[in-house]
Motif scaffolding. Structure first.
Motif, PDB file in Angstrom:
ATOM      1  N   TRP A 176      38.774  46.490  46.880  1.00  0.00           N
ATOM      2  CA  TRP A 176      38.459  45.521  45.819  1.00  0.00           C
ATOM      3  C   TRP A 176      39.657  45.259  44.922  1.00  0.00           C
ATOM      4  O   TRP A 176      39.761  44.203  44.324  1.00  0.00           O
ATOM      5  CB  TRP A 176      37.260  46.021  45.009  1.00  0.00           C
ATOM      6  N   VAL A 177      40.561  46.234  44.803  1.00  0.00           N
ATOM      7  CA  VAL A 177      41.734  45.960  43.954  1.00  0.00           C
ATOM      8  C   VAL A 177      42.516  44.769  44.496  1.00  0.00           C
ATOM      9  O   VAL A 177      43.118  44.016  43.725  1.00  0.00           O
ATOM     10  CB  VAL A 177      42.691  47.169  43.821  1.00  0.00           C
ATOM     11  N   HIS A 202      46.063  40.953  27.617  1.00  0.00           N
ATOM     12  CA  HIS A 202      47.464  40.504  27.556  1.00  0.00           C
ATOM     13  C   HIS A 202      47.595  38.975  27.481  1.00  0.00           C
ATOM     14  O   HIS A 202      48.521  38.403  28.055  1.00  0.00           O
ATOM     15  CB  HIS A 202      48.263  40.992  28.767  1.00  0.00           C
ATOM     16  N   LEU A 241      44.519  48.450  29.317  1.00  0.00           N
ATOM     17  CA  LEU A 241      43.490  47.478  28.929  1.00  0.00           C
ATOM     18  C   LEU A 241      42.481  48.132  27.998  1.00  0.00           C
ATOM     19  O   LEU A 241      42.134  49.296  28.202  1.00  0.00           O
ATOM     20  CB  LEU A 241      42.737  46.979  30.177  1.00  0.00           C
ATOM     21  N   SER A 273      50.458  41.628  39.186  1.00  0.00           N
ATOM     22  CA  SER A 273      49.545  40.484  39.358  1.00  0.00           C
ATOM     23  C   SER A 273      50.032  39.286  38.537  1.00  0.00           C
ATOM     24  O   SER A 273      49.961  38.146  38.999  1.00  0.00           O
ATOM     25  CB  SER A 273      48.137  40.844  38.897  1.00  0.00           C
ATOM     26  N   LEU A 294      38.450  49.777  39.361  1.00  0.00           N
ATOM     27  CA  LEU A 294      37.925  49.126  40.572  1.00  0.00           C
ATOM     28  C   LEU A 294      37.824  50.111  41.732  1.00  0.00           C
ATOM     29  O   LEU A 294      36.875  50.057  42.515  1.00  0.00           O
ATOM     30  CB  LEU A 294      38.814  47.937  40.962  1.00  0.00           C
ATOM     31  N   TYR A 297      40.057  41.440  44.392  1.00  0.00           N
ATOM     32  CA  TYR A 297      39.921  40.882  43.042  1.00  0.00           C
ATOM     33  C   TYR A 297      41.240  40.873  42.275  1.00  0.00           C
ATOM     34  O   TYR A 297      41.254  40.871  41.048  1.00  0.00           O
ATOM     35  CB  TYR A 297      38.836  41.651  42.265  1.00  0.00           C
ATOM     36  N   ARG A 298      42.353  40.865  43.008  1.00  0.00           N
ATOM     37  CA  ARG A 298      43.641  40.719  42.314  1.00  0.00           C
ATOM     38  C   ARG A 298      43.680  39.309  41.724  1.00  0.00           C
ATOM     39  O   ARG A 298      43.371  38.346  42.428  1.00  0.00           O
ATOM     40  CB  ARG A 298      44.805  40.895  43.290  1.00  0.00           C
ATOM     41  N   MET A 333      42.982  49.257  35.202  1.00  0.00           N
ATOM     42  CA  MET A 333      42.000  48.407  35.888  1.00  0.00           C
ATOM     43  C   MET A 333      41.929  48.727  37.378  1.00  0.00           C
ATOM     44  O   MET A 333      40.874  48.627  38.001  1.00  0.00           O
ATOM     45  CB  MET A 333      42.395  46.943  35.664  1.00  0.00           C
ATOM     46  N   GLU A 377      58.511  48.067  40.701  1.00  0.00           N
ATOM     47  CA  GLU A 377      58.857  49.487  40.568  1.00  0.00           C
ATOM     48  C   GLU A 377      60.378  49.662  40.439  1.00  0.00           C
ATOM     49  O   GLU A 377      60.993  50.455  41.157  1.00  0.00           O
ATOM     50  CB  GLU A 377      58.293  50.288  41.739  1.00  0.00           C
ATOM     51  N   GLY A 421      48.282  49.847  36.710  1.00  0.00           N
ATOM     52  CA  GLY A 421      46.999  49.137  36.765  1.00  0.00           C
ATOM     53  C   GLY A 421      46.699  48.263  35.577  1.00  0.00           C
ATOM     54  O   GLY A 421      45.540  48.071  35.210  1.00  0.00           O
ATOM     55  N   PRO A 451      51.980  51.145  31.645  1.00  0.00           N
ATOM     56  CA  PRO A 451      51.313  52.081  32.563  1.00  0.00           C
ATOM     57  C   PRO A 451      50.700  51.381  33.775  1.00  0.00           C
ATOM     58  O   PRO A 451      50.567  50.150  33.778  1.00  0.00           O
ATOM     59  CB  PRO A 451      50.237  52.724  31.682  1.00  0.00           C
TER      60      PRO A 451
HETATM   61  N1  LIG Z   1      45.036  42.565  33.510  1.00  0.00           N
HETATM   62  C1  LIG Z   1      44.321  42.598  34.663  1.00  0.00           C
HETATM   63  N2  LIG Z   1      43.386  41.648  34.899  1.00  0.00           N
HETATM   64  C2  LIG Z   1      42.662  41.669  36.029  1.00  0.00           C
HETATM   65  N3  LIG Z   1      42.797  42.562  37.012  1.00  0.00           N
HETATM   66  C3  LIG Z   1      43.711  43.537  36.828  1.00  0.00           C
HETATM   67  C4  LIG Z   1      44.528  43.586  35.651  1.00  0.00           C
HETATM   68  N4  LIG Z   1      45.346  44.628  35.740  1.00  0.00           N
HETATM   69  C5  LIG Z   1      45.070  45.216  36.908  1.00  0.00           C
HETATM   70  N5  LIG Z   1      44.091  44.562  37.571  1.00  0.00           N
HETATM   71  C6  LIG Z   1      43.507  44.965  38.870  1.00  0.00           C
HETATM   72  O1  LIG Z   1      44.224  46.113  39.315  1.00  0.00           O
HETATM   73  C7  LIG Z   1      44.991  45.816  40.486  1.00  0.00           C
HETATM   74  C8  LIG Z   1      46.407  46.327  40.271  1.00  0.00           C
HETATM   75  O2  LIG Z   1      47.043  45.525  39.292  1.00  0.00           O
HETATM   76  P1  LIG Z   1      48.623  45.326  39.258  1.00  0.00           P
HETATM   77  O3  LIG Z   1      49.173  45.583  40.624  1.00  0.00           O
HETATM   78  O4  LIG Z   1      48.898  44.018  38.647  1.00  0.00           O
HETATM   79  O5  LIG Z   1      48.979  46.508  38.284  1.00  0.00           O
HETATM   80  P2  LIG Z   1      50.430  46.961  37.777  1.00  0.00           P
HETATM   81  O6  LIG Z   1      50.425  46.835  36.278  1.00  0.00           O
HETATM   82  O7  LIG Z   1      51.478  46.249  38.523  1.00  0.00           O
HETATM   83  O8  LIG Z   1      50.380  48.512  38.154  1.00  0.00           O
HETATM   84  P3  LIG Z   1      51.566  49.489  38.680  1.00  0.00           P
HETATM   85  O9  LIG Z   1      52.405  49.805  37.490  1.00  0.00           O
HETATM   86  O10 LIG Z   1      50.842  50.696  39.189  1.00  0.00           O
HETATM   87  O11 LIG Z   1      52.292  48.761  39.758  1.00  0.00           O
HETATM   88  C9  LIG Z   1      44.936  44.322  40.659  1.00  0.00           C
HETATM   89  O12 LIG Z   1      44.876  43.979  42.021  1.00  0.00           O
HETATM   90  C10 LIG Z   1      43.670  43.924  39.961  1.00  0.00           C
HETATM   91  O13 LIG Z   1      42.604  44.039  40.848  1.00  0.00           O
END
Ligand SMILES: Nc1ncnc2c1ncn2[C@@H]1O[C@H](COP(=O)(O)OP(=O)(O)OP(=O)(O)O)[C@@H](O)[C@H]1O
Ligand SMILES: [Mg+2]
Length: 364
Positions: A43-44, A58, A200, A89, A240, A47-48, A236, A149, A84, A82
């Motif tokens: 689902w991550v 944000h 979040l 995205s 999920l 639902y990205r 997030m 990263e 997620g 941090p």
């Molecule tokens: N602000 C958000 N709004 C909606 N979904 C989110 C959000 N942040 C995270 N997600 C969900 O979590 C998943 C991972 O998000 P994302 O890859 O953008 O995180 P990240 O901040 O890049 O994390 P990391 O630092 O671990 O790479 C997304 O696929 C989405 O499902």
């Protein structure tokens, strides 16, 4: 903040329509698209956020980035915070909006699975950055180098990247994403506009979870929702993942199911353990905690972490609290170094016995 440079649209060198593609070799131009919807799809990913509007929380940052990108004034970006929280995205959604179906040709995406040494900067990144872009309406648009990263890049690679950014600014934007901004050299930081993605808050995690729960037709009572929000801690992705794994294991996503599925002790179990630690003799505490640990498959390190949080809620003189929390931090550290569980359980009970002695002495 770094200054914003107004060069999103650039003329190619001879002013002509130029359809030369950037370097497409190997894995270097792969931007994740939404995966097909199968039962096994995480689902991550399902639902990205596909567009900037889908990014929860944000809003200030997302709207600023959107405004800059739409106005052809995109600076080099440094998104940090941090896990997620939506950094990757956001950049992917921005790239999708900017480039549409030209995305594959206009974006070089490098992430943790790629090598991060100086050779990558000298070869892959420089190759991509130096190639002329595809044209948009007679003008060649700037390309995007997405370094996910980026804190995993070696210092040498970062120093080399500094020069590459400068050299190819006319036709490229760089988006650096990382968790730990302190691992990015100041010279790179100062070339970018920085945006911090905080965890979040509960309201946004809830809203986004509700959206997924409705789309998947799940049965999640309020106590289950509360547990998901609590355990996700503003991540997030974690929210999920827990939701999906609990759904795979149980029909109804209750508080009990969520905690059981994640192997986390239930709040009421922590209350019970704390009660034993504060009231029962050493042997009784030891027997009861060991029994619950085995029966529920709990890890002592999780118990210690949660009991530490619980200690903050108990009324006691500050000096006693500080001593107890210090003792528990030591135990948590020793457990993380794979010290013997039984011995550390003994230390935990001993720390509470000491605290109880201090409480009696203080007359509380
Ligand atoms: N602000 C958000 N709004 C909606 N979904 C989110 C959000 N942040 C995270 N997600 C969900 O979590 C998943 C991972 O998000 P994302 O890859 O953008 O995180 P990240 O901040 O890049 O994390 P990391 O630092 O671990 O790479 C997304 O696929 C989405 O499902
Ligand atoms: Mg990311």
């Amino acid at each position: 903040m770094a200054k914003v440079i107004d060069v999103m649209d650039i003329d190619d060198d001879n002013g002509n329509f130029n359809s030369a593609k950037p370097n497409l070799k190997g894995k270097n131009v792969v931007v994740s698209a939404a995966p097909p919807d199968t039962r096994a799809t995480p689902w991550v990913e399902k639902y990205r956020p596909q567009s900037l509007d889908d990014v929860a929380a944000h809003r200030d940052i997302v709207e600023t980035i959107d405004r800059l990108a739409s106005g052809n004034r995109l600076p080099h970006l440094l998104l940090y915070g941090p896990p997620g929280t939506g950094k990757t995205s956001t950049v992917l959604a921005m790239a999708r909006k900017l480039y549409g179906n030209k995305l594959q040709n206009m974006v070089l995406e490098l992430n943790a699975s790629d090598d991060r040494g100086i050779d990558v900067v000298r070869q892959q990144i420089q190759d991509f950055a130096s190639t002329q872009s595809i044209s948009f309406g007679g003008k060649s648009a700037v390309k995007l180098v997405l370094l996910d990263e980026a804190d995993a890049m070696t210092k040498d690679a970062q120093f080399a990247l500094r020069r590459v950014i400068e050299k190819y600014t006319k036709s490229n934007r760089f988006a650096l994403i990382c968790n730990n901004v302190n691992k990015i050299i100041p010279a790179l930081q100062s070339r970018c506009t920085r945006f911090r993605f905080a965890p979040l808050d509960a309201v946004h995690v809830r809203d986004r979870l509700r959206h997924v729960i409705e789309s998947e037709g799940l049965d999640v009572p309020e106590n289950g929702m509360k547990a998901l929000v609590q355990l996700s801690n503003g991540d997030m992705r974690k929210a999920l993942n827990i939701l999906q794994s609990t759904h795979m294991a149980c029909q109804q996503i209750t508080e009990e199911a969520v905690y059981l599925c994640t192997g986390n002790p239930l709040p009421k179990d922590i209350e019970q353990i704390s009660h034993w630690l504060l009231n029962e003799p050493f042997t009784t505490s030891s027997q009861r905690i060991s029994e619950m640990k085995t029966r529920k498959g709990l890890a002592l390190v999780d118990i210690v972490r949660e009991v530490t949080m619980f200690v903050f809620k108990i009324k006691m003189p500050p000096a006693v609290r500080i001593q107890l929390i210090n003792d528990m931090a030591d135990i948590e550290y020793r457990l993380s170094m794979a010290c013997n569980d039984k011995l550390q359980l003994g230390s935990l009970i001993a720390a509470f016995t000491r605290a109880r002695g201090s409480l009696v002495a203080a007359g509380t």
